[in-house]
Design a protein around this motif. Structure first.
Motif, mmCIF file in Angstrom:
data_model
loop_
_atom_site.group_PDB
_atom_site.id
_atom_site.type_symbol
_atom_site.label_atom_id
_atom_site.label_comp_id
_atom_site.label_asym_id
_atom_site.label_seq_id
_atom_site.Cartn_x
_atom_site.Cartn_y
_atom_site.Cartn_z
ATOM 1 N N ALA A 12 0.733 -1.161 0.257
ATOM 2 C CA ALA A 12 0.138 0.108 -0.148
ATOM 3 C C ALA A 12 0.978 1.195 -0.109
ATOM 4 N N PHE A 13 1.847 1.206 0.883
ATOM 5 C CA PHE A 13 2.780 2.476 0.829
ATOM 6 C C PHE A 13 3.568 2.560 -0.518
ATOM 7 N N GLU A 14 4.014 1.632 -0.976
ATOM 8 C CA GLU A 14 4.826 1.937 -2.268
ATOM 9 C C GLU A 14 4.151 2.265 -3.215
ATOM 10 N N THR A 15 2.898 1.605 -3.412
ATOM 11 C CA THR A 15 1.820 1.929 -4.457
ATOM 12 C C THR A 15 1.488 3.444 -4.245
ATOM 13 N N ALA A 16 1.198 3.819 -3.300
ATOM 14 C CA ALA A 16 0.930 5.509 -2.860
ATOM 15 C C ALA A 16 2.105 6.181 -3.168
ATOM 16 N N LEU A 17 3.186 6.019 -2.850
ATOM 17 C CA LEU A 17 4.553 6.523 -3.195
ATOM 18 C C LEU A 17 4.817 6.561 -4.520
ATOM 19 N N VAL A 18 4.466 5.615 -5.317
ATOM 20 C CA VAL A 18 4.842 5.670 -6.860
ATOM 21 C C VAL A 18 3.699 6.598 -7.474
ATOM 22 N N GLU A 19 2.435 6.334 -6.875
ATOM 23 C CA GLU A 19 1.391 7.272 -7.641
ATOM 24 C C GLU A 19 1.689 8.789 -7.457
ATOM 25 N N LEU A 20 2.009 9.217 -6.237
ATOM 26 C CA LEU A 20 2.536 10.297 -5.878
ATOM 27 C C LEU A 20 3.518 11.024 -6.708
ATOM 28 N N ALA A 21 4.742 10.155 -6.597
ATOM 29 C CA ALA A 21 5.868 10.744 -7.378
ATOM 30 C C ALA A 21 5.579 10.858 -9.050
ATOM 31 N N SER A 22 4.609 10.081 -9.477
ATOM 32 C CA SER A 22 4.096 10.076 -10.649
ATOM 33 C C SER A 22 3.228 11.342 -11.028
ATOM 34 N N PRO A 65 -11.015 11.011 -0.208
ATOM 35 C CA PRO A 65 -10.885 10.314 -1.387
ATOM 36 C C PRO A 65 -12.154 10.394 -2.290
ATOM 37 N N VAL A 66 -12.041 10.943 -3.498
ATOM 38 C CA VAL A 66 -13.266 11.072 -4.283
ATOM 39 C C VAL A 66 -12.664 10.462 -5.672
ATOM 40 N N LEU A 67 -13.724 9.493 -6.201
ATOM 41 C CA LEU A 67 -13.131 9.039 -7.471
ATOM 42 C C LEU A 67 -13.861 9.757 -8.550
ATOM 43 N N PRO A 68 -13.218 9.891 -9.720
ATOM 44 C CA PRO A 68 -14.018 10.489 -10.944
ATOM 45 C C PRO A 68 -15.046 9.678 -11.519
ATOM 46 N N GLU A 69 -15.695 10.064 -12.222
ATOM 47 C CA GLU A 69 -16.642 9.121 -13.267
ATOM 48 C C GLU A 69 -16.022 8.095 -13.698
ATOM 49 N N ASP A 70 -16.837 6.886 -13.934
ATOM 50 C CA ASP A 70 -16.009 5.664 -14.417
ATOM 51 C C ASP A 70 -15.525 5.731 -15.630
ATOM 52 N N LEU A 71 -15.968 6.784 -16.709
ATOM 53 C CA LEU A 71 -15.188 6.724 -17.933
ATOM 54 C C LEU A 71 -14.181 7.692 -17.921
ATOM 55 N N ALA A 72 -13.748 8.514 -16.888
ATOM 56 C CA ALA A 72 -12.817 9.758 -17.066
ATOM 57 C C ALA A 72 -11.470 8.930 -17.180
ATOM 58 N N GLU A 73 -10.691 9.945 -17.900
ATOM 59 C CA GLU A 73 -9.371 9.281 -18.239
ATOM 60 C C GLU A 73 -8.304 9.737 -17.179
ATOM 61 N N SER A 74 -8.673 10.473 -16.234
ATOM 62 C CA SER A 74 -7.722 10.876 -15.029
ATOM 63 C C SER A 74 -8.561 11.314 -13.998
ATOM 64 N N GLY A 75 -7.611 11.729 -12.770
ATOM 65 C CA GLY A 75 -8.456 12.223 -11.721
ATOM 66 C C GLY A 75 -8.321 10.803 -10.375
ATOM 67 N N ARG A 76 -7.872 9.974 -10.772
ATOM 68 C CA ARG A 76 -7.836 8.922 -9.547
ATOM 69 C C ARG A 76 -6.952 8.599 -8.636
ATOM 70 N N LEU A 78 -4.821 10.950 -6.705
ATOM 71 C CA LEU A 78 -4.960 11.495 -5.386
ATOM 72 C C LEU A 78 -5.751 10.801 -4.455
ATOM 73 N N ALA A 79 -7.091 10.246 -5.206
ATOM 74 C CA ALA A 79 -8.130 9.545 -4.460
ATOM 75 C C ALA A 79 -7.394 8.116 -4.030
ATOM 76 N N LEU A 80 -6.696 7.649 -5.030
ATOM 77 C CA LEU A 80 -6.118 6.259 -4.537
ATOM 78 C C LEU A 80 -5.010 6.270 -3.571
ATOM 79 N N ILE A 81 -4.297 7.440 -3.460
ATOM 80 C CA ILE A 81 -3.254 7.679 -2.540
ATOM 81 C C ILE A 81 -3.898 7.798 -1.106
ATOM 82 N N GLN A 82 -5.018 8.652 -1.192
ATOM 83 C CA GLN A 82 -5.422 8.774 0.024
ATOM 84 C C GLN A 82 -6.282 7.499 0.588
ATOM 85 N N MET A 83 -6.681 6.685 -0.100
ATOM 86 C CA MET A 83 -7.086 5.240 0.111
ATOM 87 C C MET A 83 -6.079 4.369 0.809
#
Length: 109
Positions: A12-22, A65-76, A78-83
């Protein structure tokens, strides 16, 4: 080194860190390039990381954490990091964007 970190905490921590750096590289650079400094800390109770960057000042709102619409191409991201972590903090300090994340460690089984 902490080889005694429970797999779910490490993952969980590594995934959040990679997502944040990205996200920092993708959004803060604004096509001009940035310098980032990453520091990671692990102790018996918590995993934490701090990323500071020289990117443009961001308008970041951390309201949960607020996820965007299902078909959104971005915006997940920060929500993923917070989860995945217990704490996400952003602040502008002088000319730097500073992100900190932390996750409490579970005891070994």
């Amino acid at each position: 080194p902490h080889s005694d970190i429970v797999d779910i905490d490490r993952f969980a921590f590594e995934t959040a860190l990679v997502e944040l750096a990205s996200n920092v590289i993708q959004h803060a650079a604004a096509g001009t390039g940035i310098t980032c400094v990453l520091s990671i800390h692990a102790d018996d109770h918590e995993l934490s990381a701090r990323i500071s960057d020289t990117g443009t000042a961001g308008a970041v709102t951390l309201s949960g954490p607020v996820l965007p619409e299902d078909l959104a191409e971005s915006g997940r991201g920060l929500a993923l990091i917070q989860m995945l972590v217990d704490s996400v903090h952003f602040e502008r300090v002088g000319d730097l964007n500073v992100w900190t994340i932390s996750r409490a460690r579970h005891p070994l089984p």
